[in-house]
Design a protein around this motif. Structure first.
Motif, PDB file in Angstrom:
ATOM      1  N   GLY A 124       0.781  -1.219   0.000  1.00 38.26           N
ATOM      2  CA  GLY A 124       0.000   0.000   0.000  1.00 38.26           C
ATOM      3  C   GLY A 124       0.816   1.274   0.000  1.00 38.26           C
ATOM      4  N   SER A 125       1.938   1.295  -0.727  1.00 38.06           N
ATOM      5  CA  SER A 125       2.822   2.468  -0.706  1.00 38.06           C
ATOM      6  C   SER A 125       2.965   3.171  -2.056  1.00 38.06           C
ATOM      7  CB  SER A 125       4.224   2.057  -0.233  1.00 38.06           C
ATOM      8  OG  SER A 125       4.804   1.116  -1.120  1.00 38.06           O
ATOM      9  N   VAL A 126       2.369   2.626  -3.111  1.00 40.64           N
ATOM     10  CA  VAL A 126       2.556   3.154  -4.463  1.00 40.64           C
ATOM     11  C   VAL A 126       1.218   3.635  -5.011  1.00 40.64           C
ATOM     12  CG1 VAL A 126       3.257   2.573  -6.817  1.00 40.64           C
ATOM     13  CG2 VAL A 126       4.519   1.625  -4.869  1.00 40.64           C
ATOM     14  N   ASP A 127       1.245   4.768  -5.702  1.00 40.26           N
ATOM     15  CA  ASP A 127       0.018   5.349  -6.245  1.00 40.26           C
ATOM     16  C   ASP A 127      -0.331   4.828  -7.629  1.00 40.26           C
ATOM     17  OD1 ASP A 127      -0.658   7.696  -4.239  1.00 40.26           O
ATOM     18  OD2 ASP A 127       1.505   7.775  -4.583  1.00 40.26           O
ATOM     19  N   ALA A 128       0.684   4.528  -8.431  1.00 40.94           N
ATOM     20  CA  ALA A 128       0.447   4.115  -9.813  1.00 40.94           C
ATOM     21  C   ALA A 128       1.538   3.158 -10.271  1.00 40.94           C
ATOM     22  CB  ALA A 128       0.396   5.332 -10.728  1.00 40.94           C
ATOM     23  N   VAL A 129       1.136   2.153 -11.050  1.00 46.25           N
ATOM     24  CA  VAL A 129       2.087   1.208 -11.632  1.00 46.25           C
ATOM     25  C   VAL A 129       1.811   1.106 -13.122  1.00 46.25           C
ATOM     26  CG1 VAL A 129       2.904  -1.178 -11.715  1.00 46.25           C
ATOM     27  CG2 VAL A 129       2.337  -0.134  -9.507  1.00 46.25           C
ATOM     28  N   HIS A 130       2.876   1.235 -13.912  1.00 47.81           N
ATOM     29  CA  HIS A 130       2.770   1.141 -15.371  1.00 47.81           C
ATOM     30  C   HIS A 130       3.614  -0.025 -15.847  1.00 47.81           C
ATOM     31  CE1 HIS A 130       4.142   2.172 -19.532  1.00 47.81           C
ATOM     32  NE2 HIS A 130       2.843   2.389 -19.677  1.00 47.81           N
ATOM     33  N   ALA A 131       3.103  -0.758 -16.821  1.00 45.80           N
ATOM     34  CA  ALA A 131       3.852  -1.868 -17.420  1.00 45.80           C
ATOM     35  C   ALA A 131       3.601  -1.847 -18.922  1.00 45.80           C
ATOM     36  CB  ALA A 131       3.428  -3.196 -16.815  1.00 45.80           C
ATOM     37  N   GLY A 132       4.443  -1.145 -19.655  1.00 46.41           N
ATOM     38  CA  GLY A 132       4.267  -0.985 -21.090  1.00 46.41           C
ATOM     39  C   GLY A 132       4.886  -2.114 -21.890  1.00 46.41           C
ATOM     40  N   ALA A 133       4.065  -2.788 -22.707  1.00 50.43           N
ATOM     41  CA  ALA A 133       4.520  -3.893 -23.554  1.00 50.43           C
ATOM     42  C   ALA A 133       5.361  -4.872 -22.749  1.00 50.43           C
ATOM     43  CB  ALA A 133       5.317  -3.365 -24.753  1.00 50.43           C
ATOM     44  N   ALA A 134       4.811  -5.315 -21.632  1.00 51.79           N
ATOM     45  CA  ALA A 134       5.610  -6.084 -20.678  1.00 51.79           C
ATOM     46  C   ALA A 134       4.997  -7.408 -20.265  1.00 51.79           C
ATOM     47  CB  ALA A 134       5.856  -5.241 -19.431  1.00 51.79           C
ATOM     48  N   LEU A 135       3.704  -7.472 -20.117  1.00 52.68           N
ATOM     49  CA  LEU A 135       3.069  -8.628 -19.495  1.00 52.68           C
ATOM     50  C   LEU A 135       3.440  -9.943 -20.184  1.00 52.68           C
ATOM     51  CD1 LEU A 135      -0.496  -8.716 -18.097  1.00 52.68           C
ATOM     52  CD2 LEU A 135       0.190 -10.550 -19.629  1.00 52.68           C
ATOM     53  N   HIS A 136       3.601  -9.925 -21.490  1.00 52.04           N
ATOM     54  CA  HIS A 136       3.922 -11.150 -22.229  1.00 52.04           C
ATOM     55  C   HIS A 136       5.345 -11.635 -21.968  1.00 52.04           C
ATOM     56  CE1 HIS A 136       5.033  -7.694 -24.743  1.00 52.04           C
ATOM     57  NE2 HIS A 136       6.005  -8.449 -25.223  1.00 52.04           N
ATOM     58  N   CYS A 137       6.174 -10.794 -21.326  1.00 49.10           N
ATOM     59  CA  CYS A 137       7.555 -11.168 -21.003  1.00 49.10           C
ATOM     60  C   CYS A 137       7.701 -11.727 -19.589  1.00 49.10           C
ATOM     61  CB  CYS A 137       8.480  -9.953 -21.152  1.00 49.10           C
ATOM     62  SG  CYS A 137       8.565  -9.279 -22.823  1.00 49.10           S
ATOM     63  N   TRP A 138       6.667 -11.661 -18.772  1.00 53.89           N
ATOM     64  CA  TRP A 138       6.771 -12.079 -17.379  1.00 53.89           C
ATOM     65  C   TRP A 138       6.664 -13.597 -17.262  1.00 53.89           C
ATOM     66  CZ3 TRP A 138       2.744  -8.012 -15.283  1.00 53.89           C
ATOM     67  CH2 TRP A 138       3.331  -6.745 -15.350  1.00 53.89           C
ATOM     68  N   PRO A 139       7.588 -14.228 -16.540  1.00 50.72           N
ATOM     69  CA  PRO A 139       7.515 -15.677 -16.337  1.00 50.72           C
ATOM     70  C   PRO A 139       6.227 -16.115 -15.648  1.00 50.72           C
ATOM     71  CG  PRO A 139       9.690 -14.858 -15.745  1.00 50.72           C
ATOM     72  CD  PRO A 139       8.821 -13.654 -15.972  1.00 50.72           C
ATOM     73  N   SER A 140       5.727 -15.283 -14.719  1.00 51.98           N
ATOM     74  CA  SER A 140       4.493 -15.606 -14.012  1.00 51.98           C
ATOM     75  C   SER A 140       3.623 -14.353 -13.898  1.00 51.98           C
ATOM     76  CB  SER A 140       4.796 -16.151 -12.613  1.00 51.98           C
ATOM     77  OG  SER A 140       3.595 -16.389 -11.895  1.00 51.98           O
ATOM     78  N   PRO A 141       2.765 -14.103 -14.886  1.00 47.80           N
ATOM     79  CA  PRO A 141       1.903 -12.914 -14.838  1.00 47.80           C
ATOM     80  C   PRO A 141       1.033 -12.843 -13.593  1.00 47.80           C
ATOM     81  CG  PRO A 141       1.884 -13.864 -17.033  1.00 47.80           C
ATOM     82  CD  PRO A 141       2.606 -14.843 -16.145  1.00 47.80           C
ATOM     83  N   SER A 142       0.555 -13.977 -13.111  1.00 46.37           N
ATOM     84  CA  SER A 142      -0.314 -13.968 -11.932  1.00 46.37           C
ATOM     85  C   SER A 142       0.449 -13.505 -10.697  1.00 46.37           C
ATOM     86  CB  SER A 142      -0.912 -15.360 -11.691  1.00 46.37           C
ATOM     87  OG  SER A 142       0.120 -16.329 -11.528  1.00 46.37           O
ATOM     88  N   ASN A 143       1.679 -13.982 -10.514  1.00 44.37           N
ATOM     89  CA  ASN A 143       2.488 -13.528  -9.385  1.00 44.37           C
ATOM     90  C   ASN A 143       2.792 -12.040  -9.496  1.00 44.37           C
ATOM     91  OD1 ASN A 143       2.533 -16.085  -8.347  1.00 44.37           O
ATOM     92  ND2 ASN A 143       4.651 -16.529  -8.897  1.00 44.37           N
ATOM     93  N   ALA A 144       3.083 -11.591 -10.706  1.00 40.85           N
ATOM     94  CA  ALA A 144       3.433 -10.189 -10.917  1.00 40.85           C
ATOM     95  C   ALA A 144       2.258  -9.264 -10.618  1.00 40.85           C
ATOM     96  CB  ALA A 144       3.912  -9.988 -12.356  1.00 40.85           C
ATOM     97  N   VAL A 145       1.082  -9.589 -11.126  1.00 43.25           N
ATOM     98  CA  VAL A 145      -0.085  -8.732 -10.895  1.00 43.25           C
ATOM     99  C   VAL A 145      -0.489  -8.772  -9.421  1.00 43.25           C
ATOM    100  CG1 VAL A 145      -2.499  -8.311 -11.499  1.00 43.25           C
ATOM    101  CG2 VAL A 145      -0.872  -8.975 -13.276  1.00 43.25           C
ATOM    102  N   ALA A 146      -0.328  -9.918  -8.769  1.00 42.37           N
ATOM    103  CA  ALA A 146      -0.613  -9.996  -7.340  1.00 42.37           C
ATOM    104  C   ALA A 146       0.324  -9.076  -6.553  1.00 42.37           C
ATOM    105  CB  ALA A 146      -0.468 -11.442  -6.848  1.00 42.37           C
ATOM    106  N   GLU A 147       1.595  -9.016  -6.945  1.00 43.33           N
ATOM    107  CA  GLU A 147       2.559  -8.131  -6.291  1.00 43.33           C
ATOM    108  C   GLU A 147       2.223  -6.670  -6.541  1.00 43.33           C
ATOM    109  OE1 GLU A 147       6.146  -8.137  -4.415  1.00 43.33           O
ATOM    110  OE2 GLU A 147       4.255  -8.957  -3.682  1.00 43.33           O
ATOM    111  N   ILE A 148       1.839  -6.366  -7.753  1.00 41.17           N
ATOM    112  CA  ILE A 148       1.454  -4.995  -8.086  1.00 41.17           C
ATOM    113  C   ILE A 148       0.260  -4.574  -7.229  1.00 41.17           C
ATOM    114  CG2 ILE A 148       0.409  -3.571  -9.903  1.00 41.17           C
ATOM    115  CD1 ILE A 148       2.208  -5.124 -11.900  1.00 41.17           C
ATOM    116  N   THR A 149      -0.694  -5.473  -7.081  1.00 43.12           N
ATOM    117  CA  THR A 149      -1.868  -5.187  -6.248  1.00 43.12           C
ATOM    118  C   THR A 149      -1.451  -4.940  -4.806  1.00 43.12           C
ATOM    119  OG1 THR A 149      -3.229  -6.605  -7.675  1.00 43.12           O
ATOM    120  CG2 THR A 149      -4.113  -6.046  -5.501  1.00 43.12           C
ATOM    121  N   ARG A 150      -0.528  -5.738  -4.300  1.00 41.64           N
ATOM    122  CA  ARG A 150      -0.070  -5.587  -2.916  1.00 41.64           C
ATOM    123  C   ARG A 150       0.552  -4.211  -2.685  1.00 41.64           C
ATOM    124  NH1 ARG A 150       4.546  -5.478  -0.337  1.00 41.64           N
ATOM    125  NH2 ARG A 150       5.760  -5.970  -2.207  1.00 41.64           N
TER     126      ARG A 150
END
Length: 340
Positions: A243-269
């Motif tokens: 709960g410390s970040v106001d905005a997260v951007h990921a441009g042309a990135a999601l298809h490069c992540w080994p685990s999109p679900s883990n990444a989006v869960a972290e972004i949400t956190r």
């Protein structure tokens, strides 16, 4: 020259220090650092000195304070010793330490290394397959022709994509923005120059991309001392408190992540309540793709993981994000979602 500005004449970052105490990681974790070698008496005395200094409060030239960064192991806010400020010279001359697990972090080359394995001497890092794609050559060519080819898949171009993202980020004005998988910093620089945010953190796991990002920033006098930081980190283990970040951007990135679900869960956190996540990527196929072409689109190039629009929406929803919306043009999608 930016290089001379970044040289640390008064304070030496804690590159050399190793702290033996560290939380035990799960045996199933991908990050399983080997045991460190024995620590010399000189290092032990240095560790004691740093621990003592962390209790002193503020000094005239180098403040000791809690920082916006957190330990990627335990997520405890890092204690920072050095010049304050979210800019390249100040961060380069600063050392960071986790008060809980005593692990230290400092700048490597031109970026702050906040990976779990940062500073481990006897650890050979295995790069994820999709990260290895960003070789020094690809990193150099990314803004020199590589990125321009995205137009063939429907990407409207960096300027228009930046404008679209800014519209989604309207509620985050004045806050902290993290540009994950920033690559060469194409959008990080645009966000920093806009003056919309209190700070911009360009974050990537690829060291080659971060070096290229630094080269672009170094050539722009308006950015070298602006509120921008370069950080190496894993998108599935972000070095920020919950709960410390106001905005997260990921441009042309999601298809490069080994685990999109883990990444989006972290972004949400890491997002604050009401925080906004904006991403763009290539679609495997869209609702307008003819049915007879879809089997061919299922054969994605090795090293990439393309999703459908439905899968991206479900990914955001399952990770606790709401108010999902998107814009699609051929294989290009820009989507946004918000933390409740």
């Amino acid at each position: 020259m930016a290089t001379s500005v970044l040289s640390p004449p008064f304070f030496h970052p804690l590159h050399q220090l190793q702290f033996s105490k560290c939380p035990r990681l799960s045996s199933k974790s991908h990050f399983r650092p080997r045991l460190l070698r024995s620590i010399s008496q000189r290092t032990i005395r240095a560790i004691s000195a740093v621990a003592a200094e962390s209790e002193l409060g503020t000094q005239q030239d180098h403040a000791i304070e809690a920082d916006i960064f957190a330990c990627p192991v335990c997520y405890e806010p890092l204690i920072r010793k050095g010049p304050s400020g979210l800019n390249l010279p100040a961060i380069y001359r600063s050392g960071f330490m986790c008060k809980r697990c005593k692990k230290t972090y400092s700048s490597k080359d031109r970026y702050l290394d906040l990976t779990v394995t940062a500073g481990l001497r006897d650890y050979t890092e295995i790069q994820p397959a999709r990260t290895e794609l960003f070789s020094p050559l690809v990193s150099f060519l990314y803004e020199r022709g590589w990125r321009q080819n995205f137009r063939q898949s429907g990407f409207p171009g960096p300027d228009e994509e930046f404008k679209m993202a800014q519209e989604y980020f309207e509620s985050a004005e004045g806050g902290l923005l993290v540009d994950v998988s920033c690559g060469s910093g194409l959008f990080s620089r645009k966000f920093a120059k806009s003056g919309t945010y209190s700070g911009v953190i360009a974050l990537d796991f690829s060291e080659n991309m971060l070096r290229q990002c630094y080269d672009f920033i170094e050539k722009d006098d308006t950015l070298s001392t602006n509120n921008i930081a370069l950080v190496r980190a894993d998108v599935s283990r972000l070095p920020f408190s919950s709960g410390s970040v106001d905005a997260v951007h990921a441009g042309a990135a999601l298809h490069c992540w080994p685990s999109p679900s883990n990444a989006v869960a972290e972004i949400t956190r890491t997002l604050k309540n009401g925080g906004v996540f904006v991403g763009s990527t290539f679609l495997r196929y869209s609702s307008k793709t003819p049915w007879f072409l879809r089997p061919f689109r299922e054969r994605t190039p090795q090293g990439y993981g393309y999703l459908t629009e439905e899968e991206i929406k479900d990914l955001c929803t399952s990770c606790g994000l709401t108010n999902y919306s998107s814009k699609i043009q051929q294989a290009f999608i820009m989507f946004t979602a918000q933390k409740p």
